[in-house]
Motif scaffolding. Structure first.
Motif, PDB file in Angstrom:
ATOM      1  N   PRO A   1       0.846  -1.205   0.000  1.00 31.93           N
ATOM      2  CA  PRO A   1       0.000   0.000   0.000  1.00 31.93           C
ATOM      3  C   PRO A   1       0.874   1.244   0.000  1.00 31.93           C
ATOM      4  O   PRO A   1       1.867   1.313   0.726  1.00 31.93           O
ATOM      5  CB  PRO A   1      -0.801  -0.136   1.301  1.00 31.93           C
ATOM      6  CG  PRO A   1       0.003  -1.049   2.169  1.00 31.93           C
ATOM      7  CD  PRO A   1       0.692  -1.992   1.233  1.00 31.93           C
TER       8      PRO A   1
ATOM      9  N   VAL B   1      -0.743   4.673  -0.608  1.00 35.25           N
ATOM     10  CA  VAL B   1      -1.551   5.889  -0.527  1.00 35.25           C
ATOM     11  C   VAL B   1      -1.285   6.566   0.814  1.00 35.25           C
ATOM     12  O   VAL B   1      -1.431   5.925   1.869  1.00 35.25           O
ATOM     13  CB  VAL B   1      -3.055   5.577  -0.663  1.00 35.25           C
ATOM     14  CG1 VAL B   1      -3.878   6.866  -0.559  1.00 35.25           C
ATOM     15  CG2 VAL B   1      -3.340   4.858  -1.969  1.00 35.25           C
TER      16      VAL B   1
ATOM     17  N   THR C   1      -1.883   8.428   4.209  1.00 31.51           N
ATOM     18  CA  THR C   1      -3.074   8.318   5.066  1.00 31.51           C
ATOM     19  C   THR C   1      -4.091   9.427   4.786  1.00 31.51           C
ATOM     20  O   THR C   1      -5.293   9.169   4.671  1.00 31.51           O
ATOM     21  CB  THR C   1      -2.666   8.349   6.546  1.00 31.51           C
ATOM     22  OG1 THR C   1      -1.773   7.248   6.800  1.00 31.51           O
ATOM     23  CG2 THR C   1      -3.878   8.237   7.450  1.00 31.51           C
ATOM     24  N   ASP C   2      -3.629  10.663   4.661  1.00 34.77           N
ATOM     25  CA  ASP C   2      -4.554  11.779   4.459  1.00 34.77           C
ATOM     26  C   ASP C   2      -5.242  11.745   3.100  1.00 34.77           C
ATOM     27  O   ASP C   2      -6.221  12.459   2.883  1.00 34.77           O
ATOM     28  CB  ASP C   2      -3.816  13.115   4.617  1.00 34.77           C
ATOM     29  CG  ASP C   2      -3.440  13.402   6.058  1.00 34.77           C
ATOM     30  OD1 ASP C   2      -3.979  12.729   6.966  1.00 34.77           O
ATOM     31  OD2 ASP C   2      -2.597  14.294   6.280  1.00 34.77           O
ATOM     32  N   ASP C   3      -4.723  10.929   2.175  1.00 34.45           N
ATOM     33  CA  ASP C   3      -5.316  10.858   0.839  1.00 34.45           C
ATOM     34  C   ASP C   3      -6.304   9.703   0.684  1.00 34.45           C
ATOM     35  O   ASP C   3      -7.003   9.635  -0.333  1.00 34.45           O
ATOM     36  CB  ASP C   3      -4.219  10.695  -0.218  1.00 34.45           C
ATOM     37  CG  ASP C   3      -3.363  11.952  -0.374  1.00 34.45           C
ATOM     38  OD1 ASP C   3      -3.748  13.001   0.198  1.00 34.45           O
ATOM     39  OD2 ASP C   3      -2.322  11.885  -1.047  1.00 34.45           O
ATOM     40  N   VAL C   4      -6.359   8.808   1.664  1.00 33.09           N
ATOM     41  CA  VAL C   4      -7.257   7.661   1.545  1.00 33.09           C
ATOM     42  C   VAL C   4      -8.708   8.131   1.395  1.00 33.09           C
ATOM     43  O   VAL C   4      -9.479   7.573   0.614  1.00 33.09           O
ATOM     44  CB  VAL C   4      -7.115   6.717   2.758  1.00 33.09           C
ATOM     45  CG1 VAL C   4      -8.189   5.624   2.735  1.00 33.09           C
ATOM     46  CG2 VAL C   4      -5.724   6.082   2.772  1.00 33.09           C
TER      47      VAL C   4
ATOM     48  N   ARG D   1     -12.359   3.022  -0.990  1.00 33.81           N
ATOM     49  CA  ARG D   1     -12.239   3.357   0.431  1.00 33.81           C
ATOM     50  C   ARG D   1     -13.302   2.691   1.288  1.00 33.81           C
ATOM     51  O   ARG D   1     -13.098   2.486   2.483  1.00 33.81           O
ATOM     52  CB  ARG D   1     -12.247   4.871   0.627  1.00 33.81           C
ATOM     53  CG  ARG D   1     -13.568   5.566   0.377  1.00 33.81           C
ATOM     54  CD  ARG D   1     -13.525   7.035   0.796  1.00 33.81           C
ATOM     55  NE  ARG D   1     -14.821   7.652   0.739  1.00 33.81           N
ATOM     56  CZ  ARG D   1     -15.299   8.296  -0.308  1.00 33.81           C
ATOM     57  NH1 ARG D   1     -14.567   8.411  -1.404  1.00 33.81           N
ATOM     58  NH2 ARG D   1     -16.516   8.831  -0.271  1.00 33.81           N
TER      59      ARG D   1
ATOM     60  N   ARG E   1      -8.655  -1.271   4.296  1.00 36.92           N
ATOM     61  CA  ARG E   1      -7.786  -0.096   4.443  1.00 36.92           C
ATOM     62  C   ARG E   1      -6.317  -0.496   4.487  1.00 36.92           C
ATOM     63  O   ARG E   1      -5.445   0.227   4.007  1.00 36.92           O
ATOM     64  CB  ARG E   1      -8.164   0.682   5.697  1.00 36.92           C
ATOM     65  CG  ARG E   1      -7.420   2.015   5.792  1.00 36.92           C
ATOM     66  CD  ARG E   1      -7.877   2.883   6.933  1.00 36.92           C
ATOM     67  NE  ARG E   1      -7.152   4.131   6.959  1.00 36.92           N
ATOM     68  CZ  ARG E   1      -7.666   5.327   6.701  1.00 36.92           C
ATOM     69  NH1 ARG E   1      -8.942   5.414   6.380  1.00 36.92           N
ATOM     70  NH2 ARG E   1      -6.922   6.420   6.758  1.00 36.92           N
TER      71      ARG E   1
ATOM     72  N   LEU F   1      -4.545  -0.222   1.313  1.00 35.14           N
ATOM     73  CA  LEU F   1      -4.497   1.097   0.686  1.00 35.14           C
ATOM     74  C   LEU F   1      -3.579   2.066   1.424  1.00 35.14           C
ATOM     75  O   LEU F   1      -2.809   2.798   0.804  1.00 35.14           O
ATOM     76  CB  LEU F   1      -5.904   1.704   0.641  1.00 35.14           C
ATOM     77  CG  LEU F   1      -6.995   0.895  -0.058  1.00 35.14           C
ATOM     78  CD1 LEU F   1      -8.362   1.521   0.220  1.00 35.14           C
ATOM     79  CD2 LEU F   1      -6.738   0.808  -1.547  1.00 35.14           C
ATOM     80  N   ASP F   2      -3.653   2.081   2.740  1.00 38.39           N
ATOM     81  CA  ASP F   2      -3.014   3.109   3.569  1.00 38.39           C
ATOM     82  C   ASP F   2      -1.538   2.794   3.788  1.00 38.39           C
ATOM     83  O   ASP F   2      -1.170   1.831   4.457  1.00 38.39           O
ATOM     84  CB  ASP F   2      -3.754   3.183   4.909  1.00 38.39           C
ATOM     85  CG  ASP F   2      -3.349   4.382   5.753  1.00 38.39           C
ATOM     86  OD1 ASP F   2      -2.282   4.969   5.496  1.00 38.39           O
ATOM     87  OD2 ASP F   2      -4.112   4.733   6.674  1.00 38.39           O
TER      88      ASP F   2
ATOM     89  N   GLY G   1       2.996   7.528   2.743  1.00 37.03           N
ATOM     90  CA  GLY G   1       2.712   6.427   1.828  1.00 37.03           C
ATOM     91  C   GLY G   1       3.814   5.389   1.727  1.00 37.03           C
ATOM     92  O   GLY G   1       3.667   4.415   0.991  1.00 37.03           O
TER      93      GLY G   1
END
Length: 265
Positions: free
Chosen positions: A170, A172, A174-177, A185, A190, A193-194, A199
């Motif tokens: 992953p 991405v 955290t603030d962009d998830v 999402r 998660r 992704l996170d 990132g």
């Protein structure tokens, strides 16, 4: 007399999907119609798609490099851009190579690499139980799948022997998830992704251990974003790996390839 609702038709399915914002409503309708076994199943599948579930979860499969990869609820859907990572790995792999697919999700990367290269000694791992169940279906007869965090569940006999290490970690921030499409999402785990504040948290953990698992001359391949590539290279280089960046404008994909040159520093 009660009226029985008419079963959905292609026209009504297309209308429902288009009303829900599906850009490729006609194509999706054809796929759903082909997959549904009966009118009740069709209505349920359309209902799930209209409610925002990923098309691949509704169908039960995703296409990846020409393969149908089993996916299900709560499993990361393999992205087309990740085929670029696969192509980079296929150019480096040989039949019979020892391959590890970390953060394997559905197992798409490992399964597709084996299909392209020929039989390999494939080991895959993921921390998500739902992903592990899917991966075991997708690599049946091709490799083994382990449940656990990164390298932790892998057999120790692989240390120093891995020729191709696929790590679609992953990445991405955290603030962009929260900016991701709802299909991702809401319906994908998660943990897939996170990647932490910048990132690169999971990449750092992989980089720290990878040299001990790679064979001399072995390659680690990771997907990242264009803006993260330089920092990803620096992270890998700090652990004694030589790096290069490959990019595809067509697939909007960036891959860092790191190689263990010889002895572990």
């Amino acid at each position: 007399m009660s009226l029985v609702p008419a079963p959905p038709t292609r026209s009504t399915v297309v209308t429902a999907l288009r009303s829900a914002g599906c850009v490729f409503a006609e194509d999706e309708a054809d796929l759903i119609l082909a997959a549904a076994g009966d009118p009740a199943a069709l209505a349920a599948m359309v209902g799930r798609r209209v409610a925002g579930h990923p098309l691949e979860h509704v169908l039960g499969w995703a296409e990846f490099d020409g393969l149908r990869i089993t996916v299900g609820p709560g499993v990361f859907v393999p992205r087309r851009r990740t085929e670029f990572l696969l192509h980079q790995a296929a150019a480096l792999a040989r039949p019979g190579a020892v391959v590890v697919d970390l953060c394997c999700g559905s197992g798409a990367l490992g399964a597709a690499l084996a299909a392209r290269t020929g039989p390999v000694e494939l080991h895959a791992a993921d921390v998500e139980p739902a992903a592990v169940r899917c991966a075991r279906r997708n690599v049946t007869g091709t490799g083994r799948v382990y449940e656990g965090d990164l390298f932790e569940p892998l057999p120790g006999t692989l240390r120093g022997r891995v020729e191709i290490l696929l790590a679609n970690v992953p990445y991405v921030p955290t603030d962009d998830v929260g900016l991701l499409p709802p299909e991702a999402r809401v319906h994908e785990p998660r943990v897939a992704l996170d990647g932490g504040p910048d990132g690169l948290d999971v990449l750092r953990r992989v980089a720290a251990e990878a040299p001990h698992w790679l064979a001399p001359g072995g390659h680690l391949l990771v997907e990242t974003s264009e803006r993260q590539a330089a920092r990803a290279e620096e992270t890998l280089a700090r652990h004694g790996l030589t790096t290069r960046v490959a990019a595809s404008d067509e697939l909007y994909a960036t891959v860092v390839v790191a190689t263990r040159a010889g002895d572990i520093p």
